[in-house]
Design a protein around this motif. Structure first.
Motif, PDB file in Angstrom:
ATOM      1  N   PHE A  59      89.626 -26.532  73.754  1.00  0.00           N
ATOM      2  CA  PHE A  59      88.203 -26.850  73.719  1.00  0.00           C
ATOM      3  C   PHE A  59      87.428 -25.758  72.977  1.00  0.00           C
ATOM      4  O   PHE A  59      87.606 -24.565  73.240  1.00  0.00           O
ATOM      5  CB  PHE A  59      87.632 -26.974  75.124  1.00  0.00           C
ATOM      6  CG  PHE A  59      88.213 -28.095  75.930  1.00  0.00           C
ATOM      7  CD1 PHE A  59      88.840 -29.174  75.321  1.00  0.00           C
ATOM      8  CD2 PHE A  59      88.133 -28.083  77.321  1.00  0.00           C
ATOM      9  CE1 PHE A  59      89.370 -30.209  76.072  1.00  0.00           C
ATOM     10  CE2 PHE A  59      88.653 -29.112  78.080  1.00  0.00           C
ATOM     11  CZ  PHE A  59      89.282 -30.174  77.456  1.00  0.00           C
ATOM     12  N   GLN A  60      86.561 -26.189  72.085  1.00  0.00           N
ATOM     13  CA  GLN A  60      85.573 -25.296  71.479  1.00  0.00           C
ATOM     14  C   GLN A  60      84.229 -25.638  72.116  1.00  0.00           C
ATOM     15  O   GLN A  60      83.691 -26.723  71.916  1.00  0.00           O
ATOM     16  CB  GLN A  60      85.486 -25.495  69.959  1.00  0.00           C
ATOM     17  CG  GLN A  60      84.457 -24.600  69.294  1.00  0.00           C
ATOM     18  CD  GLN A  60      84.261 -24.901  67.818  1.00  0.00           C
ATOM     19  OE1 GLN A  60      84.203 -26.060  67.408  1.00  0.00           O
ATOM     20  NE2 GLN A  60      84.169 -23.859  67.013  1.00  0.00           N
ATOM     21  N   ASP A  61      83.708 -24.724  72.902  1.00  0.00           N
ATOM     22  CA  ASP A  61      82.447 -24.978  73.592  1.00  0.00           C
ATOM     23  C   ASP A  61      81.315 -25.144  72.594  1.00  0.00           C
ATOM     24  O   ASP A  61      81.162 -24.338  71.671  1.00  0.00           O
ATOM     25  CB  ASP A  61      82.135 -23.826  74.546  1.00  0.00           C
ATOM     26  CG  ASP A  61      80.920 -24.129  75.413  1.00  0.00           C
ATOM     27  OD1 ASP A  61      80.952 -25.134  76.139  1.00  0.00           O
ATOM     28  OD2 ASP A  61      79.939 -23.364  75.352  1.00  0.00           O
ATOM     29  N   VAL A  62      80.542 -26.195  72.761  1.00  0.00           N
ATOM     30  CA  VAL A  62      79.400 -26.477  71.891  1.00  0.00           C
ATOM     31  C   VAL A  62      78.144 -26.438  72.759  1.00  0.00           C
ATOM     32  O   VAL A  62      77.875 -27.376  73.516  1.00  0.00           O
ATOM     33  CB  VAL A  62      79.538 -27.847  71.204  1.00  0.00           C
ATOM     34  CG1 VAL A  62      78.324 -28.138  70.316  1.00  0.00           C
ATOM     35  CG2 VAL A  62      80.818 -27.916  70.376  1.00  0.00           C
ATOM     36  N   PRO A  63      77.373 -25.353  72.694  1.00  0.00           N
ATOM     37  CA  PRO A  63      76.178 -25.234  73.543  1.00  0.00           C
ATOM     38  C   PRO A  63      75.045 -26.119  73.034  1.00  0.00           C
ATOM     39  O   PRO A  63      74.611 -26.003  71.892  1.00  0.00           O
ATOM     40  CB  PRO A  63      75.828 -23.746  73.436  1.00  0.00           C
ATOM     41  CG  PRO A  63      76.387 -23.316  72.118  1.00  0.00           C
ATOM     42  CD  PRO A  63      77.609 -24.149  71.879  1.00  0.00           C
ATOM     43  N   LEU A  64      74.585 -26.992  73.906  1.00  0.00           N
ATOM     44  CA  LEU A  64      73.534 -27.945  73.546  1.00  0.00           C
ATOM     45  C   LEU A  64      72.383 -27.827  74.535  1.00  0.00           C
ATOM     46  O   LEU A  64      72.478 -27.147  75.552  1.00  0.00           O
ATOM     47  CB  LEU A  64      74.089 -29.373  73.585  1.00  0.00           C
ATOM     48  CG  LEU A  64      75.307 -29.675  72.719  1.00  0.00           C
ATOM     49  CD1 LEU A  64      75.863 -31.055  73.045  1.00  0.00           C
ATOM     50  CD2 LEU A  64      74.955 -29.583  71.238  1.00  0.00           C
ATOM     51  N   GLU A  65      71.315 -28.508  74.208  1.00  0.00           N
ATOM     52  CA  GLU A  65      70.203 -28.592  75.150  1.00  0.00           C
ATOM     53  C   GLU A  65      69.491 -29.918  74.968  1.00  0.00           C
ATOM     54  O   GLU A  65      69.457 -30.480  73.873  1.00  0.00           O
ATOM     55  CB  GLU A  65      69.235 -27.419  74.975  1.00  0.00           C
ATOM     56  CG  GLU A  65      68.658 -27.271  73.593  1.00  0.00           C
ATOM     57  CD  GLU A  65      67.876 -25.968  73.444  1.00  0.00           C
ATOM     58  OE1 GLU A  65      67.963 -25.112  74.324  1.00  0.00           O
ATOM     59  OE2 GLU A  65      67.177 -25.825  72.422  1.00  0.00           O
ATOM     60  N   ILE A  66      68.974 -30.417  76.077  1.00  0.00           N
ATOM     61  CA  ILE A  66      68.161 -31.628  76.034  1.00  0.00           C
ATOM     62  C   ILE A  66      66.730 -31.195  75.765  1.00  0.00           C
ATOM     63  O   ILE A  66      66.117 -30.499  76.576  1.00  0.00           O
ATOM     64  CB  ILE A  66      68.256 -32.407  77.353  1.00  0.00           C
ATOM     65  CG1 ILE A  66      69.703 -32.801  77.631  1.00  0.00           C
ATOM     66  CG2 ILE A  66      67.362 -33.647  77.296  1.00  0.00           C
ATOM     67  CD1 ILE A  66      69.910 -33.488  78.968  1.00  0.00           C
ATOM     68  N   LEU A 101      71.475 -28.709  69.204  1.00  0.00           N
ATOM     69  CA  LEU A 101      72.218 -27.472  69.377  1.00  0.00           C
ATOM     70  C   LEU A 101      71.288 -26.395  69.912  1.00  0.00           C
ATOM     71  O   LEU A 101      70.121 -26.313  69.498  1.00  0.00           O
ATOM     72  CB  LEU A 101      72.798 -27.001  68.035  1.00  0.00           C
ATOM     73  CG  LEU A 101      74.008 -27.749  67.490  1.00  0.00           C
ATOM     74  CD1 LEU A 101      74.305 -27.273  66.071  1.00  0.00           C
ATOM     75  CD2 LEU A 101      75.230 -27.556  68.380  1.00  0.00           C
ATOM     76  N   GLN A 102      71.792 -25.584  70.811  1.00  0.00           N
ATOM     77  CA  GLN A 102      71.028 -24.411  71.208  1.00  0.00           C
ATOM     78  C   GLN A 102      70.941 -23.466  70.010  1.00  0.00           C
ATOM     79  O   GLN A 102      71.927 -23.238  69.314  1.00  0.00           O
ATOM     80  CB  GLN A 102      71.707 -23.691  72.380  1.00  0.00           C
ATOM     81  CG  GLN A 102      71.667 -24.443  73.681  1.00  0.00           C
ATOM     82  CD  GLN A 102      72.300 -23.662  74.814  1.00  0.00           C
ATOM     83  OE1 GLN A 102      72.267 -22.433  74.834  1.00  0.00           O
ATOM     84  NE2 GLN A 102      72.906 -24.370  75.754  1.00  0.00           N
ATOM     85  N   ASP A 103      69.742 -22.953  69.753  1.00  0.00           N
ATOM     86  CA  ASP A 103      69.538 -22.041  68.629  1.00  0.00           C
ATOM     87  C   ASP A 103      69.735 -20.615  69.120  1.00  0.00           C
ATOM     88  O   ASP A 103      68.892 -20.064  69.819  1.00  0.00           O
ATOM     89  CB  ASP A 103      68.125 -22.224  68.057  1.00  0.00           C
ATOM     90  CG  ASP A 103      67.949 -21.506  66.726  1.00  0.00           C
ATOM     91  OD1 ASP A 103      68.787 -20.641  66.408  1.00  0.00           O
ATOM     92  OD2 ASP A 103      66.974 -21.803  66.017  1.00  0.00           O
ATOM     93  N   LYS A 104      70.868 -20.028  68.734  1.00  0.00           N
ATOM     94  CA  LYS A 104      71.192 -18.674  69.185  1.00  0.00           C
ATOM     95  C   LYS A 104      70.817 -17.617  68.149  1.00  0.00           C
ATOM     96  O   LYS A 104      71.144 -16.449  68.290  1.00  0.00           O
ATOM     97  CB  LYS A 104      72.696 -18.573  69.477  1.00  0.00           C
ATOM     98  CG  LYS A 104      73.171 -19.498  70.590  1.00  0.00           C
ATOM     99  CD  LYS A 104      72.542 -19.144  71.929  1.00  0.00           C
ATOM    100  CE  LYS A 104      73.123 -19.986  73.053  1.00  0.00           C
ATOM    101  NZ  LYS A 104      72.535 -19.670  74.359  1.00  0.00           N
TER     102      LYS A 104
END
Length: 525
Positions: free
Chosen positions: A102-109, A242-245
């Motif tokens: 798994f490649q974690d993909v950080p997201l947000e609603i 996508l979460q903006d890091k």
């Protein structure tokens, strides 16, 4: 693990390529012949891709148990666990060095932020006078000046930043680009505008440049596009992003009322300046963080292992709406199970000492239905394989049905998109492979630059193509069940799914084992 065939080193069995009609699968239950390790017998491995096994996987993957595979939700978690188990059973290792599939993909609603903004004691309304484009962290800005940086362009031919420092500043920009007195554009040197006048591109370019130069907030004035921007960004509740890091930046599109409150003559002004004005912003982020996963497995090549072929498909779909499960059998269950079969065929060849010479990344991406998010995260933020080592992407998205609007009686076809956009060599190879193996009608209807459907930009290959990596997008076209709960496994035409999967396999095999590396001889748009 599904049992296939025992591979040893005795007799050589020469097998035919995929037929143009329904292909018999009787050999899948009787074949126990062996293949010589000294023979590069691509046909043998292609024949292991069968209707029966594609159907067996798809009946599970597109079942109600997987709840429509909505990004970040329980059904999608079941889907990635299914894929992980299949690769473990096939003994195909994870692509990541830590052994995690798994490649974690950080997201947000996304939810509309809570914000108040006053300029010179005048209050402006979020969603009416300005819209928030980036999801920024909560915070405040109180300043007595705003820097006007003209068009916000940094280019070899022209720069708006030569006389201003925007570090830690609120920056006002306007859309478009400068022209000479005769109407020609300074950057292009002709009467044709450059990409700096294309709203979608310029917004991203100008945002990223301002961020790199240390801006704290950007006010982007684009009056011609503002109304559409309000529709898109003004009420973003429920949109997954996508979460903006990256470095924190407040980025707003603004209307004429707000822009002229800072700079009354902004339409005619180009000269950069620091404007004395009070600017007070109170911004509260209310987004909900969620997480999803790409699934990535890897077969290492032999003598050309640092040249990597990506074969991709998206794992997500639409979830459950109004109590109905959107199974997504064609979109993109068909591509997902095709990818598994292709991986298994290559693994069998690998076990038998038959390559591949180049490495192959089997990439199942999440969030395609939400804006190509999984592939965007992979290409833009965290590529498991460096993009400079990535030779090509073969992307499979909907290959199990037929297009009822297609003006041909030949059901044995596939739409190809993008094969000639970046690499003449790739396009020619694709044509030659099909002629020698499969005789599927290659239909380039949607490859037209003027295709109103813009399919070239609507699946995960595009995030590779924009980085100048040659691509082929395999697609059967839409149908009456597209994005409906009726896209179910019983509607799949499994003989076509088999033939098309074999075509992708043959193409990947040739790419993986030929002497010359595919290169891009054109530039991504």
């Amino acid at each position: 693990m599904k049992k296939k065939y025992l591979i040893a080193s005795a007799a050589v069995i020469m097998l035919s390529c995929g037929s143009s009609n329904k292909t018999s699968t009787s050999s899948t239950t009787t074949k126990t012949e062996t293949v010589s390790k000294s023979t590069n017998n691509v046909n043998f491995y292609a024949e292991t891709i069968t209707e029966a096994e594609l159907k067996a996987d798809l009946m599970i993957y597109a079942s109600d148990e997987f709840e429509g595979r909505l990004t970040g939700q329980p059904g999608q978690k079941k889907a990635v666990e299914f894929l992980k188990k299949r690769y473990i059973d096939l003994n195909i290792p994870a692509a990541k060095s830590d052994g995690n599939y798994f490649q974690d993909v950080p997201l947000e609603i996304a939810k509309s932020p809570e914000a108040t903004l006053t300029i010179n004691d005048s209050k402006f309304e979020l969603g009416h006078d300005y819209v928030s484009v980036l999801s920024s962290d909560s915070g405040t800005i109180n300043t007595n000046e705003v820097v006007f940086a003209g068009f916000g362009i940094e280019d070899e031919a022209y720069s708006d930043y030569s006389s201003v420092d925007i570090t830690g500043q609120v920056v006002l920009l306007k859309s478009g680009e400068p022209q000479k007195a005769d109407g020609t554009y300074i950057i292009s040197g002709t009467s044709e505008a450059s990409e700096w006048s294309n709203f979608r591109k310029e917004m991203t370019l100008k945002r990223d440049i301002a961020r790199e130069k240390g801006a704290k907030a950007v006010l982007f004035y684009a009056p011609k596009d503002y109304k559409n921007a309000v529709k898109r960004f003004g009420n973003s509740n429920g949109r997954i992003t996508l979460q903006d890091k990256k470095e924190q930046l407040y980025f707003f599109l603004i209307d004429t009322k707000l822009a002229t409150a800072i700079l009354p003559n902004i339409e005619k002004t180009q000269k950069q300046a620091t404007i004395k004005t009070t600017f007070n912003l109170d911004y509260k982020k209310v987004n909900e963080e969620i997480h999803s996963e790409n699934v990535a497995a890897f077969i290492k090549g032999t003598d050309k292992a640092d040249e990597v072929i990506v074969v991709s498909a998206h794992l997500d779909h639409e979830g459950i709406k109004n109590g109905e499960i959107y199974n997504g059998a064609d979109d993109d269950g068909s591509g997902t199970v095709a990818l598994l079969e292709i991986a298994e065929a290559f693994k069998m060849a690998k076990n038998n000492g038959q390559g591949p010479r180049r490495s192959i990344l089997f990439l199942h991406v999440t969030g395609e239905e939400k804006g190509l998010l999984g592939s965007k995260y992979y290409s833009d933020i965290d590529p498991i394989i460096p993009l400079e080592e990535t030779m090509v992407d073969l992307n499979i998205d909907m290959i199990g049905r037929t297009d009822p609007k297609r003006k041909s009686d030949n059901r044995n076809y596939i739409y190809l998109i993008g094969s000639d956009k970046l690499s003449t060599d790739l396009h020619n190879l694709s044509e030659q492979v099909n002629t020698s193996c499969c005789n599927i009608e290659l239909d380039y209807t949607f490859n037209d630059d003027n295709d109103p459907n813009r399919f070239y930009y609507r699946s995960d290959h595009y995030n590779f193509a924009k980085n100048n990596i040659p691509v082929i997008f395999y697609f059967n076209g839409t149908h009456d069940d597209y994005h409906k709960p009726t896209d179910t496994p019983d509607k799949i035409e499994y003989d076509l799914l088999e033939n098309r999967t074999r075509l992708v396999f043959y193409t990947a095999w040739e790419l993986a084992n030929r002497e010359a590396k595919i290169t891009a001889d054109k530039v991504a748009e």
